[in-house]
Every structure is written in structure tokens, then in C-alpha cells.
Design an enzyme around this catalytic site. Structure first.
Site, short mmCIF file in Angstrom:
data_model
loop_
_atom_site.label_atom_id
_atom_site.label_comp_id
_atom_site.label_asym_id
_atom_site.label_seq_id
_atom_site.Cartn_x
_atom_site.Cartn_y
_atom_site.Cartn_z
N LYS A 13 0.86 -1.13 0.00
CA LYS A 13 0.04 -0.05 -0.05
C LYS A 13 0.88 1.04 -0.07
O LYS A 13 0.56 2.27 -0.70
CB LYS A 13 -0.96 -0.12 1.31
CG LYS A 13 -1.99 -1.06 1.24
CD LYS A 13 -2.64 -1.12 2.51
CE LYS A 13 -2.13 -0.94 4.00
NZ LYS A 13 -1.58 -2.26 4.35
N ARG A 127 11.92 -5.65 4.19
CA ARG A 127 11.53 -4.14 3.94
C ARG A 127 12.40 -3.23 4.82
O ARG A 127 13.04 -3.72 5.80
CB ARG A 127 10.21 -4.03 4.50
CG ARG A 127 9.68 -2.46 4.34
CD ARG A 127 8.20 -2.60 4.32
NE ARG A 127 7.66 -2.57 5.55
CZ ARG A 127 6.29 -2.44 5.68
NH1 ARG A 127 5.40 -2.58 4.73
NH2 ARG A 127 5.72 -2.58 6.98
N ARG A 171 0.51 -8.77 13.66
CA ARG A 171 -0.21 -7.91 12.43
C ARG A 171 -1.14 -8.56 11.45
O ARG A 171 -2.28 -8.16 11.28
CB ARG A 171 0.81 -6.96 11.73
CG ARG A 171 1.33 -5.98 12.57
CD ARG A 171 2.79 -5.51 12.27
NE ARG A 171 2.72 -4.77 10.99
CZ ARG A 171 3.77 -4.53 10.28
NH1 ARG A 171 4.91 -4.96 10.62
NH2 ARG A 171 3.65 -4.03 9.20
#
Ligand code: ADP
Length: 230
Positions: A13, A127, A171
Site C-alpha cells: 500500500k 523491507r 499484525r
């Protein structure tokens, strides 16, 4: 244009939002970035936020809504925005709807970027995020030109505290319980478009652009004009 990017953690996103900002000339409003900015402060509230985030849990709605409300008031959000990470549960979605209603505005689209759980972990553990400007990279799929250094601002790249494996699993659980119901919520409102989040960022961007094709895009001239219309 006002739209929401939905999807599980690691679906891309943030990366997509950054690409779309350039294309549409409207700001990305990322609740995660807003919360991280507070979490970096040496304050009780900062430590409280960091606690929730490091555990992979949602920060309570009242705080998130306050930060988002303040962000909406900034001039650059008048002509539209890309919401990334917000809303994250049904009550946040209802609060957003009510706020837009009061202003006589509406969402144009909710784009859900879908990614299977097994790919989420791979993406998130690779990431890297810029400490200075929050730009995102991936050590394999989207490496910076110089390792450890942000292409955009020269800031230091780091691995977010909540990007470790245990927190990512939490998460994903929180996403399934709290955020996934928003898919149905926005489907019922006729706003939802699902796109496949697999593949390179530019491939995903193309799919998103196809979905957004039918929405009127203000020209660059009027994008900064501050019109309150929808
Ligand atoms: P990701 O989409 O990869 O999970 P984000 O930066 O959007 O990353 O979110 C990181 C963390 O920030 C979340 O795990 C949560 O603790 C907090 N957070 C972000 N957005 C919200 C929100 N809208 N409501 C509550 N907590 C949020």
C-alpha cells in the site's frame, strides 16, 4: 479524488501510494507514518504508541482519528487524498464516512491490494524504511541505489521495529480480525475494487490505475486549487 488503499500489512500500500501521489498530485495520508512520527517523540504518548505498534496491535481509535482529522485540515488535502492504513476497522470507516458527509464529500473508491499470507512475511522481513522521510525499499525486490541509503533524501534506511517475524504474524492476525471486514463493508457501499498485489510494483500500479480509470482526475492546474467539491 479521494480514495483508500486497503490490504494486509506488506501488500504494498505504501509503495503504491507513493507512486500515485506523483501521478495524481494529491497527498498520501498514512496513519502508520503519522503514528510513527509521534512514536519517535520523547513523550509518554510517543512511548504508548510505540508499545502498541511494536506488539502489532492497533493504536486506539481516538488517537488515530485525532491525527487523521488534523491532517485533513492541511491545505494540500483539500483537493483529495490517498488514505493508506486508515481506516483499519469498521468504527474508523464509520468515522471517516461521517466526517466526509459533514463536509459534503465522498470517497471515490476503495482499492484493496490483495496478497496471500505466505508472501506477506517474505516482503516485510526484507523491507527497509527511511528514518528521515519514510520512503520504503525492499532489499531484493526494490533495492535502493546505494545500500542503506534513501534514494530520495539520503536518509538512513532501517528495519522497522514492528517488521520482525513475531510482530508480523500478530499484525496479520489483527488484519484478519479487524480490517478484513472492511472489504465487505465497502463492497456493500459499492466502493470496493480488489486488485492482485503480486508482482512488481509497476505491475500492481497498472492494475490500480485501471480500476481508477473511470474516476475524473483534476488537471495539474486545478489539483492545487483547493476546491471543496468532490
Ligand atoms: P502495515 O500496513 O505494513 O501494517 P502501517 O505503517 O500501516 O504498516 O501500520 C503500522 C502499525 O501502526 C500498525 O501495526 C498499528 O499498530 C499502527 N496503525 C497504523 N494505522 C492504524 C490505524 N488506522 N488504527 C490503529 N493503528 C494503526
Amino acid at each position: 479524488m479521494r480514495f483508500v488503499l486497503l490490504g494486509p500489512p506488506g501488500a504494498g500500500k505504501g509503495t503504491q501510494a507513493q507512486a500515485l501521489v506523483t501521478r495524481f498530485g494529491i497527498p498520501q495520508i498514512s496513519s502508520g507514518d503519522l503514528l510513527r512520527a509521534v512514536a519517535r517523540e520523547d513523550s509518554d504518548l510517543g512511548r504508548e504508541f510505540a508499545g502498541y505498534m511494536d506488539r502489532g496491535q492497533l493504536v486506539p481509535d481516538e488517537f488515530v482519528l485525532k491525527l487523521i482529522s488534523e491532517r485533513f485540515r492541511k491545505k494540500d488535502a483539500r483537493s483529495g487524498f490517498i488514505l493508506d492504513g486508515f481506516p483499519r476497522n469498521v468504527s474508523q470507516a464509520e468515522a471517516l464516512g461521517a466526517r466526509l458527509d459533514r463536509a459534503g464529500l465522498k470517497l471515490d473508491k476503495v482499492v484493496a491490494v490483495m496478497l496471500p499470507d505466505e508472501e506477506i512475511l517474505e516482503r516485510i522481513t526484507g523491507r527497509r524504511t527511511c528514518r528521515n522521510c519514510d520512503a520504503m525499499y525492499h532489499v531484493v525486490f526494490e533495492p535502493p541505489k546505494k545500500p542503506g541509503v534513501c534514494d530520495k533524501c539520503g536518509g538512513e534506511l532501517y528495519q522497522r521495529d514492528d517488521d520482525g517475524e513475531d510482530t508480523v504474524r500478530e499484525r496479520i492476525k489483527v488484519y484478519d480480525a479487524m480490517t478484513r471486514p472492511l472489504l465487505d463493508y465497502y463492497k456493500r457501499l459499492g466502493l470496493l475494487a480488489e486488485v492482485d498485489g503480486k508482482g512488481r510494483p509497476d505491475e500492481v500500479e497498472k492494475r490500480i490505475l485501471t480500476v481508477l480509470e473511470n474516476i475524473a482526475v483534476p488537471s495539474q492546474d486545478s489539483a492545487g486549487g483547493g476546491s471543496a467539491g468532490s
